[in-house]
Design a protein around this motif. Structure first.
Motif, mmCIF file in Angstrom:
data_model
loop_
_atom_site.group_PDB
_atom_site.id
_atom_site.type_symbol
_atom_site.label_atom_id
_atom_site.label_comp_id
_atom_site.label_asym_id
_atom_site.label_seq_id
_atom_site.Cartn_x
_atom_site.Cartn_y
_atom_site.Cartn_z
ATOM 1 N N PHE A 113 49.566 30.285 44.398
ATOM 2 C CA PHE A 113 50.303 29.250 43.710
ATOM 3 C C PHE A 113 49.819 27.931 44.274
ATOM 4 O O PHE A 113 49.652 27.796 45.489
ATOM 5 N N THR A 114 49.571 26.965 43.413
ATOM 6 C CA THR A 114 49.083 25.664 43.864
ATOM 7 C C THR A 114 50.182 24.628 43.646
ATOM 8 O O THR A 114 50.330 24.110 42.537
ATOM 9 N N PRO A 115 50.967 24.325 44.693
ATOM 10 C CA PRO A 115 52.060 23.360 44.526
ATOM 11 C C PRO A 115 51.590 21.916 44.393
ATOM 12 O O PRO A 115 52.330 21.066 43.934
ATOM 13 N N GLY A 116 50.378 21.643 44.796
ATOM 14 C CA GLY A 116 49.845 20.287 44.708
ATOM 15 C C GLY A 116 48.362 20.295 45.038
ATOM 16 O O GLY A 116 47.807 21.325 45.421
ATOM 17 N N PRO A 117 47.696 19.175 44.914
ATOM 18 C CA PRO A 117 46.274 19.120 45.228
ATOM 19 C C PRO A 117 46.027 19.375 46.716
ATOM 20 O O PRO A 117 46.749 18.865 47.574
ATOM 21 N N GLY A 118 45.055 20.216 47.002
ATOM 22 C CA GLY A 118 44.702 20.497 48.384
ATOM 23 C C GLY A 118 45.609 21.473 49.093
ATOM 24 O O GLY A 118 45.548 21.595 50.311
ATOM 25 N N VAL A 119 46.462 22.204 48.357
ATOM 26 C CA VAL A 119 47.379 23.168 48.974
ATOM 27 C C VAL A 119 47.387 24.450 48.144
ATOM 28 O O VAL A 119 47.478 24.406 46.924
ATOM 29 N N ILE A 120 47.269 25.581 48.822
ATOM 30 C CA ILE A 120 47.387 26.888 48.181
ATOM 31 C C ILE A 120 48.401 27.701 48.965
ATOM 32 O O ILE A 120 48.268 27.850 50.177
ATOM 33 N N GLU A 121 49.413 28.195 48.280
ATOM 34 C CA GLU A 121 50.333 29.149 48.889
ATOM 35 C C GLU A 121 49.973 30.503 48.304
ATOM 36 O O GLU A 121 50.040 30.702 47.085
ATOM 37 N N GLU A 166 45.605 24.753 53.515
ATOM 38 C CA GLU A 166 45.561 23.322 53.246
ATOM 39 C C GLU A 166 44.119 22.849 53.366
ATOM 40 O O GLU A 166 43.400 23.254 54.281
ATOM 41 N N GLN A 167 43.722 21.989 52.445
ATOM 42 C CA GLN A 167 42.362 21.478 52.450
ATOM 43 C C GLN A 167 42.306 20.203 53.274
ATOM 44 O O GLN A 167 43.054 19.258 53.041
ATOM 45 N N GLY A 168 41.415 20.185 54.250
ATOM 46 C CA GLY A 168 41.296 19.033 55.131
ATOM 47 C C GLY A 168 40.419 17.942 54.549
ATOM 48 O O GLY A 168 39.834 18.098 53.466
ATOM 49 N N PRO A 169 40.282 16.828 55.267
ATOM 50 C CA PRO A 169 39.446 15.726 54.782
ATOM 51 C C PRO A 169 37.970 16.121 54.652
ATOM 52 O O PRO A 169 37.235 15.513 53.885
ATOM 53 N N ASP A 170 37.558 17.166 55.376
ATOM 54 C CA ASP A 170 36.179 17.653 55.270
ATOM 55 C C ASP A 170 36.017 18.674 54.148
ATOM 56 O O ASP A 170 34.970 19.311 54.020
ATOM 57 N N LEU A 171 37.069 18.856 53.324
ATOM 58 C CA LEU A 171 37.115 19.769 52.171
ATOM 59 C C LEU A 171 37.081 21.249 52.553
ATOM 60 O O LEU A 171 36.846 22.098 51.716
ATOM 61 N N ARG A 172 37.324 21.563 53.828
ATOM 62 C CA ARG A 172 37.417 22.959 54.260
ATOM 63 C C ARG A 172 38.873 23.388 54.211
ATOM 64 O O ARG A 172 39.776 22.614 54.508
ATOM 65 N N TRP A 173 39.080 24.656 53.836
ATOM 66 C CA TRP A 173 40.432 25.217 53.770
ATOM 67 C C TRP A 173 40.805 25.794 55.118
ATOM 68 O O TRP A 173 40.015 26.512 55.739
ATOM 69 N N ARG A 174 42.028 25.473 55.576
ATOM 70 C CA ARG A 174 42.529 26.000 56.836
ATOM 71 C C ARG A 174 43.944 26.528 56.632
ATOM 72 O O ARG A 174 44.717 25.966 55.864
ATOM 73 N N CYS A 175 44.265 27.576 57.348
ATOM 74 C CA CYS A 175 45.588 28.190 57.235
ATOM 75 C C CYS A 175 46.591 27.394 58.062
ATOM 76 O O CYS A 175 46.343 27.065 59.218
ATOM 77 N N ALA A 176 47.744 27.124 57.450
ATOM 78 C CA ALA A 176 48.790 26.349 58.131
ATOM 79 C C ALA A 176 49.985 27.207 58.496
ATOM 80 O O ALA A 176 50.776 26.824 59.356
ATOM 81 N N ALA A 177 50.164 28.384 57.847
ATOM 82 C CA ALA A 177 51.310 29.253 58.151
ATOM 83 C C ALA A 177 50.999 30.669 57.698
ATOM 84 O O ALA A 177 50.263 30.886 56.738
#
Length: 151
Positions: free
Chosen positions: A105-113, A132-143
């Motif tokens: 589910f994409t609640p907003g730009p740069g975030v995937i749940e 969450e997508q960082g400023p370097d456009l890489r995806w990182r897990c936040a939770a």
């Protein structure tokens, strides 16, 4: 006679000019139907950062990969969650766990749940994680969260 403009006869009796388009069907085949798909045809490849992360996360939680293999792919609190979850071995069993389904589910730009259904034999568990997508456009897990039967 100019041989460059004359047509050539192929083995199936059809004619083709040299330099013309290649045939789209095998030699000798006269109908335009395509071969039927077989039942053993492989599934479409999984794509997207949530599929990639679900596979890596499962490898860590099942003990096939060390926790530090996700160090660059997580942000602070999520890595701490993995450090506490991995020793508990939530997916370690005699049978190898596999990702059965992965959605997002994409609640907003740069975030995937995202979620993943994990099958271990006849047991099914679930993982949920936030990328969450960082400023370097890489995806990182936040939770990370795990639900379902555990051994």
């Amino acid at each position: 006679m100019d041989t460059t403009l004359s047509s050539t006869v192929r083995g199936d009796g059809s004619r083709r000019r040299p330099g013309g388009p290649a045939p789209t069907r095998p030699t000798g085949r006269r109908d335009s139907r395509r071969p039927a798909a077989t039942a053993a045809e492989p599934r479409a490849p999984r794509s997207g950062p949530h599929h990639w992360f679900a596979e890596r996360l499962l490898a860590v939680l099942s003990g096939r990969r060390p926790v530090h293999s996700l160090l660059g792919h997580t942000v602070g609190p999520a890595y701490e969650q993995l450090v506490t979850l991995a020793p508990a071995d939530p997916f370690r069993d005699r049978l190898r766990p596999v990702v059965r389904q992965c959605g997002r589910f994409t609640p907003g730009p740069g975030v995937i749940e995202a979620f993943a259904r994990i099958a271990t034999g006849d047991r099914v568990s679930a993982m949920a994680f936030r990328l969450e997508q960082g400023p370097d456009l890489r995806w990182r897990c936040a939770a990370v969260e795990i639900q379902g039967p555990r051994p």
